[in-house]
Design a protein around this motif. Structure first.
Motif, mmCIF file in Angstrom:
data_model
loop_
_atom_site.group_PDB
_atom_site.id
_atom_site.type_symbol
_atom_site.label_atom_id
_atom_site.label_comp_id
_atom_site.label_asym_id
_atom_site.label_seq_id
_atom_site.Cartn_x
_atom_site.Cartn_y
_atom_site.Cartn_z
ATOM 1 N N ARG A 100 15.827 -19.982 37.472
ATOM 2 C CA ARG A 100 15.307 -19.486 38.743
ATOM 3 C C ARG A 100 14.013 -18.698 38.525
ATOM 4 N N ARG A 103 11.031 -20.986 38.177
ATOM 5 C CA ARG A 103 10.553 -21.587 39.424
ATOM 6 C C ARG A 103 9.870 -20.529 40.270
ATOM 7 N N SER A 134 13.397 -12.247 45.667
ATOM 8 C CA SER A 134 14.051 -13.146 44.722
ATOM 9 C C SER A 134 13.546 -12.937 43.311
ATOM 10 N N LEU B 236 13.337 -24.550 44.717
ATOM 11 C CA LEU B 236 12.305 -24.771 43.704
ATOM 12 C C LEU B 236 11.265 -23.654 43.684
ATOM 13 N N ARG B 237 11.344 -22.748 44.672
ATOM 14 C CA ARG B 237 10.497 -21.557 44.615
ATOM 15 C C ARG B 237 11.263 -20.409 43.973
ATOM 16 N N GLY B 238 12.478 -20.693 43.503
ATOM 17 C CA GLY B 238 13.237 -19.689 42.779
ATOM 18 C C GLY B 238 13.892 -18.655 43.668
ATOM 19 N N VAL B 239 14.136 -19.003 44.930
ATOM 20 C CA VAL B 239 14.794 -18.067 45.840
ATOM 21 C C VAL B 239 16.239 -17.835 45.382
#
Lengths: 339, 331
Positions: A100, A103, A134, B236-239
Motif C-alpha cells: 500500500r 502505491r 492513507s 492503486l493510490r494506496g488508500v
C-alpha cells in the motif's frame, strides 16, 4: 536474450536505472485455457526519463501498468519474473501495508479515464485528504495546499476545482486533477496509463504539455502507456513497442522513429496521419490487434500480419538483438526495407 | 437552493393530488361496494326505531355522507370532511372518531416496526457488505444462503415459530398483549421494563424477516460498486482498506435509501401478521379487526393514512437523494 540485455545496460550505464522488469510473464486463466498477456518482458526504466510503452489494445500494456503496482488480480496471475525498484526491491513480493505504501508515494498513477477514477460522492479536495490520511501525513492539509499550487499551475481555479464533485468538471479538468492526485504524494515514478485517450485533441496536447513540464520540473521518472505513436513522438525519450505481450522493439525515441527496426513499429509509424499532405498517406496496419487466444504458441507472434514473413518466422521466435547502441529489435528480417 | 424549493413545491402539489385521487377512489369503492354498507346501516338504524333525522345524522358522522343526496354532493361533502381531518366515526368502536383510534394505535406500530426496520436495515447492510466482499469464501456463501432462506420464509410463519419457541417451549418471553396488565401504565421502570419485554419478540420477528432482503439487495449493490473504476483506482493510490470500504459502502447504500424511506412510509400500514399474532395493538392489528368487523370508516381512515404516509415518504426519499447524491442536485 540475456546476453543482449547485458549489452543494453552496458550502453546505458551513464544513466541510473530506477526500475527493471525481468522476464515478466503474466497469465490470464480462462475456461479455454491459460493465456499469457505478457511473455518474458524485460524493461529498464531510467531515471529522469520519459519511457513510453506503446501497443494496440490487447498488447498487454495495461497489464504491465497493473503489474508495476503489483495489482494483477484474478483471473490474471504473475507466473514469473521480477519488477525491482532500485530502493524498494521486488514490487511483486510486496504484500499488505508495504504494498500500500508503494502505491502512491513510490509509484504515482494517472488513470486512463479520470472521470471514472474518482469517487463520485466525494469532493475532490476530500479525496486528496483521504490520500494524506492513507499515507501517514500528520497534517493532510499539506497535500491540499500542494494541490492548490498545482491546480493554479495547470491554469485551474484551485478553490473551485478542489471543492467540486467530479461530475461538475470537464474531462480535461478531471484528467489534470488525476495528475494532481498522483503528484501530491511526491512519487518517484509517475505511471501514466493512457492519460490522453479520453480527451479531445486540444485538451490532449495541453495535458501532454503539463506532463512534460512537471516531469522536467520535478525530475521525475515517467512511464507512459499509450497506443498513440504521435504521443510517443511528442514526449517520450525512450520507447518500448509491445505486441501480444512481447517486446518487439526498444530504443531512444528519435532512433526508433527514424530507423524503425521491426515491421510492426514501421506500420505503427506509417499509421500516423500527417498534418501536411494527403490523408491517404497514413496507412492502417492490416489485420486485427492481437487476441490472447489467437497468439501463436510458436514462432514470431507478429508473422500473420507481417509483410516480411519468412519460413523461419513460423518456427523460431526471434530474440531481441541490437541494431545500434540501446536500440533493440526482435525480428528475423535483416534486409533493408523497400520503403 | 432555488431549484430545491421549486422541486419541493412541485412534489407537494403532486402529493396533494395523489391524496385526493386515492380518497376519491376509496369513496367510490365504499359507495359501490356490494350490499351498500351505508344504506344498510341507515336501514338498521331506522328499523331499530331511531327517528329518521337522527339516523341520518348518525350515518353522516360515521361515513361523512348521507345516502339520498345526489352522488356528487356526497362526494364533495366527503372530500370536504377529509380536508378538515374528519375521518368519520368507527362502527366497531361505536361513536369513537376514526382519527382518535388511528392516533392511539400509531405509537405501538411506530415502536415495533420502526425499531425492527432499522435493526434489520443495519444488520442487512453489514451482512450484505461482508457477503459481497467475501463472496468467494465460505462465510460469504453462508451469509448469502442465510439471507435467501430468511427472505423466503413468510413473515407469519417466522412470527409463529418465534412465538412457539420462546413463549411455549422456552418460557423466556411473555406471549400476547403489549405490556403486563397488572402494571399501571406510566413512566415507571417496571412498566417500561414490561413494555420492552413484550416488544422483544415482535421486533425480532420483524427484524429477522426483513434482514435477508436488505442483505441480498446490499450484496448486489456492493458487487456492482466493487467493479467500478474508482474503487480500483483508490486501491492503486494506496488508500487504506477502511477508507476504501467507506467509498464502497457509501456508493452501494445509495439505491437502498429509497427503499428504506418507502418502507418507513409503508410502516403506517403496520404489520398485520406480526401484530395479530402477538396481540400487539398497532395499526396492522386494527386494520385486521376493522376488516373482520366490516368497519368501513376505520378501514377508509387507515388506508388514507397509509396513502398519506407513502406519498410523504416518497417526497422525503426524493429530497434525501439530492442530499446524498451530489450528481442529482443540479437538475
Amino acid at each position: 536474450m540475456s546476453a543482449d540485455l547485458s549489452t543494453t545496460s552496458e550502453a546505458m550505464k551513464s544513466s541510473h536505472i530506477v526500475c527493471s522488469v525481468r522476464n515478466l510473464t503474466v497469465t490470464y486463466q480462462t475456461d479455454a485455457g491459460d493465456f499469457p498477456a505478457l511473455h518474458n518482458v524485460n524493461l529498464d526504466i531510467q531515471q529522469n526519463q520519459i519511457t513510453a510503452v506503446i501497443g494496440e489494445s490487447g498488447s498487454g500494456k495495461s497489464t504491465l501498468a497493473l503489474a508495476m503496482l503489483n495489482g494483477i488480480a484474478l483471473p490474471g496471475r504473475v507466473t514469473g519474473g521480477t519488477i525491482s525498484l532500485s530502493q524498494h526491491g521486488d514490487v511483486l513480493a510486496l504484500r499488505g501495508k508495504a504494498l500500500r505504501r508503494l502505491r502512491g508515494p513510490v509509484v504515482g498513477t494517472v488513470f486512463q479515464a479520470s472521470q471514472n477514477a474518482m469517487n463520485p460522492l466525494r469532493r475532490i479536495g476530500k479525496q486528496i485528504l483521504d490520500l494524506g490520511r492513507s499515507h501517514g501525513y500528520k497534517d493532510p492539509r499539506i497535500l491540499l495546499r500542494e494541490a492548490q499550487l498545482l491546480a493554479k499551475k495547470m491554469s485551474m481555479d484551485p478553490d473551485r476545482v478542489l471543492t467540486a464533485y467530479p461530475h461538475q468538471l470537464s474531462g480535461g479538468m478531471r484528467q489534470r486533477l488525476g495528475i494532481i492526485m498522483a503528484l501530491v504524494l511526491h512519487p518517484e515514478i509517475l505511471l501514466l496509463d493512457e492519460p490522453t485517450t479520453a480527451l479531445d485533441l486540444l485538451t490532449q496536447s495541453a495535458v501532454l504539455q503539463i506532463i512534460q513540464s512537471i516531469h522536467r520540473e520535478r525530475q521525475l521518472t515517467t512511464l507512459l502507456i499509450t497506443h498513440d505513436m504521435g504521443v510517443v513522438a511528442e514526449v517520450a525519450d525512450t520507447v518500448v513497442v509491445l505486441y501480444a505481450g512481447r517486446v518487439m522493439e526498444e530504443g531512444r525515441t528519435a532512433a526508433v522513429l527514424r530507423h524503425p527496426g521491426h515491421p510492426y513499429t514501421r506500420a505503427l509509424i506509417k499509421a500516423i496521419p500527417r498534418l501536411t499532405g494527403s490523408l491517404d498517406q497514413a496507412r492502417p496496419l492490416e489485420g486485427s490487434p492481437p487476441d490472447l487466444t489467437m497468439i501463436p504458441r510458436q514462432g514470431c507472434v507478429f508473422r500473420q500480419r507481417c509483410r516480411y514473413r519468412m519460413a523461419l518466422c513460423d518456427n523460431e521466435s526471434p530474440s531481441l538483438k541490437q541494431l545500434e547502441d540501446g536500440h533493440l529489435t526482435a525480428c528475423h528480417w535483416e534486409g533493408q526495407s523497400d520503403d | 437552493m432555488k431549484g430545491f424549493w421549486i422541486r419541493l413545491v412541485r412534489r407537494l402539489a403532486g402529493g396533494l393530488i395523489m391524496v385526493l385521487a386515492v380518497s376519491s377512489f376509496t369513496f367510490f369503492l365504499v359507495h359501490f361496494m356490494p350490499g351498500n354498507p351505508v344504506q344498510t346501516k341507515l336501514n338498521t338504524l331506522l328499523e331499530s326505531g331511531t327517528p329518521p333525522l337522527q339516523a341520518e345524522a348518525q350515518v353522516r358522522s360515521m361515513y361523512g355522507f348521507v345516502p339520498h343526496t345526489p352522488l356528487y354532493v356526497q362526494y364533495f361533502h366527503y372530500i370536504w370532511q377529509i380536508l378538515h381531518l374528519n375521518l368519520g366515526q368507527s362502527i366497531s368502536y361505536a361513536g369513537v372518531p376514526v382519527l382518535h383510534l388511528l392516533l392511539k394505535a400509531m405509537p405501538w406500530t411506530v415502536i415495533m416496526v420502526l425499531t425492527g426496520l432499522f435493526i434489520s436495515f443495519i444488520i442487512g447492510i453489514a451482512a450484505g457488505v461482508v457477503a459481497s466482499v467475501n463472496r468467494n469464501s465460505r462465510m460469504g456463501d453462508g451469509l448469502t444462503m442465510l439471507s435467501t432462506f430468511l427472505h423466503g420464509i413468510p413473515q407469519f410463519i417466522l412470527a409463529l415459530g418465534l412465538a412457539y419457541l420462546f413463549t411455549t417451549v422456552f418460557r423466556v418471553f411473555p406471549f400476547g398483549a403489549p405490556y403486563n396488565a397488572a402494571i399501571t401504565p406510566g413512566w415507571s421502570a417496571a412498566f417500561l421494563a414490561s413494555l420492552a419485554r413484550h416488544a422483544v419478540l415482535p421486533i425480532a420477528a420483524y427484524a429477522i424477516s426483513g434482514f435477508g432482503g436488505w442483505a441480498l439487495a446490499m450484496r448486489a449493490s456492493v458487487s456492482s460498486v466493487l467493479g467500478d473504476d474508482y474503487i480500483l483506482a483508490a486501491e492503486l493510490r494506496g488508500v487504506t482498506p477502511a477508507i476504501r470500504l467507506r467509498y464502497i459502502a457509501r456508493n452501494a447504500i445509495l439505491p437502498l435509501f429509497t427503499i428504506l424511506t418507502l418502507s418507513v412510509g409503508f410502516m403506517f400500514g403496520g404489520s398485520i401478521f406480526i401484530e395479530t399474532i402477538f396481540d400487539y395493538p398497532g395499526l396492522g392489528y386494527m386494520i385486521n379487526s376493522a376488516l373482520a368487523a366490516r368497519d368501513y370508516p376505520l378501514m377508509d381512515g387507515a388506508f388514507l393514512m397509509i396513502t398519506l404516509a407513502v406519498i410523504i415518504a416518497n417526497i422525503v426519499a426524493d429530497l434525501l437523494y439530492t442530499v446524498l447524491d451530489p450528481r442529482i442536485q443540479r437538475i
